[in-house]
Design a protein around this motif. Structure first.
Motif, PDB file in Angstrom:
ATOM      1  N   PHE A 181       0.842  -1.201   0.000  1.00 35.25           N
ATOM      2  CA  PHE A 181       0.000   0.000   0.000  1.00 35.25           C
ATOM      3  C   PHE A 181       0.871   1.243   0.000  1.00 35.25           C
ATOM      4  O   PHE A 181       0.668   2.166  -0.794  1.00 35.25           O
ATOM      5  CB  PHE A 181      -0.944   0.012   1.208  1.00 35.25           C
ATOM      6  CG  PHE A 181      -1.390   1.401   1.592  1.00 35.25           C
ATOM      7  CD1 PHE A 181      -2.219   2.138   0.770  1.00 35.25           C
ATOM      8  CD2 PHE A 181      -0.955   1.983   2.778  1.00 35.25           C
ATOM      9  CE1 PHE A 181      -2.613   3.424   1.116  1.00 35.25           C
ATOM     10  CE2 PHE A 181      -1.336   3.252   3.133  1.00 35.25           C
ATOM     11  CZ  PHE A 181      -2.166   3.980   2.300  1.00 35.25           C
ATOM     12  N   GLU A 182       1.846   1.298   0.924  1.00 35.25           N
ATOM     13  CA  GLU A 182       2.710   2.470   1.035  1.00 35.25           C
ATOM     14  C   GLU A 182       3.491   2.700  -0.263  1.00 35.25           C
ATOM     15  O   GLU A 182       3.647   3.837  -0.709  1.00 35.25           O
ATOM     16  CB  GLU A 182       3.653   2.314   2.223  1.00 35.25           C
ATOM     17  CG  GLU A 182       2.918   2.384   3.548  1.00 35.25           C
ATOM     18  CD  GLU A 182       3.767   1.980   4.749  1.00 35.25           C
ATOM     19  OE1 GLU A 182       4.886   1.440   4.554  1.00 35.25           O
ATOM     20  OE2 GLU A 182       3.297   2.209   5.882  1.00 35.25           O
ATOM     21  N   LYS A 183       3.940   1.628  -0.884  1.00 38.69           N
ATOM     22  CA  LYS A 183       4.664   1.716  -2.152  1.00 38.69           C
ATOM     23  C   LYS A 183       3.761   2.310  -3.243  1.00 38.69           C
ATOM     24  O   LYS A 183       4.160   3.229  -3.961  1.00 38.69           O
ATOM     25  CB  LYS A 183       5.152   0.314  -2.541  1.00 38.69           C
ATOM     26  CG  LYS A 183       5.976   0.247  -3.796  1.00 38.69           C
ATOM     27  CD  LYS A 183       6.450  -1.197  -3.987  1.00 38.69           C
ATOM     28  CE  LYS A 183       6.711  -1.510  -5.416  1.00 38.69           C
ATOM     29  NZ  LYS A 183       7.039  -2.918  -5.643  1.00 38.69           N
ATOM     30  N   GLN A 184       2.521   1.786  -3.347  1.00 41.85           N
ATOM     31  CA  GLN A 184       1.585   2.292  -4.348  1.00 41.85           C
ATOM     32  C   GLN A 184       1.196   3.731  -4.058  1.00 41.85           C
ATOM     33  O   GLN A 184       1.124   4.565  -4.965  1.00 41.85           O
ATOM     34  CB  GLN A 184       0.334   1.421  -4.394  1.00 41.85           C
ATOM     35  CG  GLN A 184       0.559   0.060  -4.990  1.00 41.85           C
ATOM     36  CD  GLN A 184      -0.719  -0.758  -5.046  1.00 41.85           C
ATOM     37  OE1 GLN A 184      -1.820  -0.230  -4.992  1.00 41.85           O
ATOM     38  NE2 GLN A 184      -0.564  -2.075  -5.145  1.00 41.85           N
ATOM     39  N   ARG A 185       0.946   4.044  -2.779  1.00 40.48           N
ATOM     40  CA  ARG A 185       0.562   5.407  -2.398  1.00 40.48           C
ATOM     41  C   ARG A 185       1.675   6.390  -2.735  1.00 40.48           C
ATOM     42  O   ARG A 185       1.436   7.437  -3.323  1.00 40.48           O
ATOM     43  CB  ARG A 185       0.240   5.468  -0.905  1.00 40.48           C
ATOM     44  CG  ARG A 185      -0.184   6.863  -0.442  1.00 40.48           C
ATOM     45  CD  ARG A 185      -0.135   7.025   1.042  1.00 40.48           C
ATOM     46  NE  ARG A 185       1.223   6.759   1.513  1.00 40.48           N
ATOM     47  CZ  ARG A 185       1.528   6.413   2.750  1.00 40.48           C
ATOM     48  NH1 ARG A 185       0.587   6.286   3.651  1.00 40.48           N
ATOM     49  NH2 ARG A 185       2.777   6.188   3.108  1.00 40.48           N
ATOM     50  N   ASP A 186       2.908   6.042  -2.372  1.00 41.24           N
ATOM     51  CA  ASP A 186       4.043   6.932  -2.617  1.00 41.24           C
ATOM     52  C   ASP A 186       4.293   7.148  -4.107  1.00 41.24           C
ATOM     53  O   ASP A 186       4.799   8.192  -4.510  1.00 41.24           O
ATOM     54  CB  ASP A 186       5.297   6.387  -1.934  1.00 41.24           C
ATOM     55  CG  ASP A 186       5.182   6.404  -0.409  1.00 41.24           C
ATOM     56  OD1 ASP A 186       4.265   7.068   0.126  1.00 41.24           O
ATOM     57  OD2 ASP A 186       5.997   5.729   0.250  1.00 41.24           O
ATOM     58  N   ALA A 187       3.930   6.162  -4.921  1.00 43.65           N
ATOM     59  CA  ALA A 187       4.079   6.291  -6.375  1.00 43.65           C
ATOM     60  C   ALA A 187       2.879   7.000  -7.005  1.00 43.65           C
ATOM     61  O   ALA A 187       2.837   7.186  -8.222  1.00 43.65           O
ATOM     62  CB  ALA A 187       4.259   4.914  -7.005  1.00 43.65           C
ATOM     63  N   GLY A 188       1.874   7.384  -6.178  1.00 47.89           N
ATOM     64  CA  GLY A 188       0.682   8.061  -6.698  1.00 47.89           C
ATOM     65  C   GLY A 188      -0.288   7.145  -7.386  1.00 47.89           C
ATOM     66  O   GLY A 188      -1.118   7.589  -8.175  1.00 47.89           O
ATOM     67  N   LEU A 189      -0.218   5.843  -7.086  1.00 45.72           N
ATOM     68  CA  LEU A 189      -1.077   4.863  -7.755  1.00 45.72           C
ATOM     69  C   LEU A 189      -2.284   4.454  -6.926  1.00 45.72           C
ATOM     70  O   LEU A 189      -3.168   3.775  -7.420  1.00 45.72           O
ATOM     71  CB  LEU A 189      -0.264   3.603  -8.097  1.00 45.72           C
ATOM     72  CG  LEU A 189       0.925   3.820  -9.029  1.00 45.72           C
ATOM     73  CD1 LEU A 189       1.715   2.532  -9.173  1.00 45.72           C
ATOM     74  CD2 LEU A 189       0.456   4.332 -10.376  1.00 45.72           C
ATOM     75  N   PHE A 190      -2.331   4.831  -5.662  1.00 47.58           N
ATOM     76  CA  PHE A 190      -3.422   4.415  -4.786  1.00 47.58           C
ATOM     77  C   PHE A 190      -4.400   5.572  -4.669  1.00 47.58           C
ATOM     78  O   PHE A 190      -4.078   6.632  -4.146  1.00 47.58           O
ATOM     79  CB  PHE A 190      -2.875   4.032  -3.401  1.00 47.58           C
ATOM     80  CG  PHE A 190      -3.771   3.105  -2.648  1.00 47.58           C
ATOM     81  CD1 PHE A 190      -3.669   1.735  -2.806  1.00 47.58           C
ATOM     82  CD2 PHE A 190      -4.743   3.601  -1.792  1.00 47.58           C
ATOM     83  CE1 PHE A 190      -4.497   0.869  -2.120  1.00 47.58           C
ATOM     84  CE2 PHE A 190      -5.580   2.741  -1.103  1.00 47.58           C
ATOM     85  CZ  PHE A 190      -5.453   1.377  -1.268  1.00 47.58           C
ATOM     86  N   LEU A 191      -5.624   5.389  -5.186  1.00 46.37           N
ATOM     87  CA  LEU A 191      -6.601   6.468  -5.277  1.00 46.37           C
ATOM     88  C   LEU A 191      -7.863   6.148  -4.490  1.00 46.37           C
ATOM     89  O   LEU A 191      -8.279   4.995  -4.397  1.00 46.37           O
ATOM     90  CB  LEU A 191      -7.013   6.692  -6.737  1.00 46.37           C
ATOM     91  CG  LEU A 191      -5.910   6.929  -7.749  1.00 46.37           C
ATOM     92  CD1 LEU A 191      -6.502   6.990  -9.146  1.00 46.37           C
ATOM     93  CD2 LEU A 191      -5.170   8.200  -7.434  1.00 46.37           C
ATOM     94  N   CYS A 192      -8.507   7.192  -3.985  1.00 45.64           N
ATOM     95  CA  CYS A 192      -9.835   7.044  -3.384  1.00 45.64           C
ATOM     96  C   CYS A 192     -10.809   6.707  -4.514  1.00 45.64           C
ATOM     97  O   CYS A 192     -10.834   7.397  -5.533  1.00 45.64           O
ATOM     98  CB  CYS A 192     -10.247   8.338  -2.697  1.00 45.64           C
ATOM     99  SG  CYS A 192     -11.968   8.346  -2.155  1.00 45.64           S
ATOM    100  N   PRO A 193     -11.637   5.667  -4.372  1.00 47.94           N
ATOM    101  CA  PRO A 193     -12.574   5.309  -5.439  1.00 47.94           C
ATOM    102  C   PRO A 193     -13.723   6.295  -5.599  1.00 47.94           C
ATOM    103  O   PRO A 193     -14.420   6.269  -6.594  1.00 47.94           O
ATOM    104  CB  PRO A 193     -13.086   3.930  -5.011  1.00 47.94           C
ATOM    105  CG  PRO A 193     -12.919   3.919  -3.535  1.00 47.94           C
ATOM    106  CD  PRO A 193     -11.697   4.744  -3.245  1.00 47.94           C
TER     107      PRO A 193
END
Length: 142
Positions: free
Chosen positions: A26-38
């Motif tokens: 999760f942290e990896k995806q979030r830091d890369a800007g890939l984790f979004l609020c649906p």
């Protein structure tokens, strides 16, 4: 790799669940800007406390209160389906028509249709009484 369900919250206050392999992922995806609020596609998302799932043994018999609750739920689902089916389908003109009804520029009636996420957010912010029932997932991420 097994997926786990975690709870998340975006900076706009939307709560949602997501299945991910680990907190590190999760942290990896979030830091890369890939984790979004649906709901609003906000990239500022944090993990919030999750209640653990605890398996419990169940007897094969269902109590009267459970049967009653199940019947009420089934009746509610049928009622919602009837309301949706009896509403006028305005298609992609949903946002404009909902706004027109809200402001008295169009006759009061139940409508259904499709709207973009941005349109839904604008309608809610304007106080237009709508019930979003689903979203078309046309994003490439999440």
């Amino acid at each position: 790799m097994a997926l786990k369900v975690f709870n998340f919250k975006c900076k706009n206050g939307h709560l949602f669940e997501a299945m991910i392999p680990s907190v590190k992922e999760f942290e990896k995806q979030r830091d890369a800007g890939l984790f979004l609020c649906p709901f609003c596609e906000c990239r500022e998302v944090e993990r919030v406390l999750s209640a653990p799932h605890v398996a419990r043994s169940r007897s094969t018999s269902v109590s009267a209160s459970e049967k009653e609750a199940q019947e009420r739920l089934e009746n509610l689902i049928k009622e919602v389906a009837e309301q949706i089916n009896s509403a006028e389908d305005v298609g992609e003109k949903f946002a404009a028509e909902a706004r027109a009804i809200h402001y008295g520029d169009s006759p009061e009636r139940s409508i259904r249709g499709t709207a973009k996420t941005e349109e839904v957010i604008e309608l809610i912010e304007e106080g237009v009484p709508i019930v979003p029932l689903g979203v078309k997932n046309d994003r490439k991420v999440n």
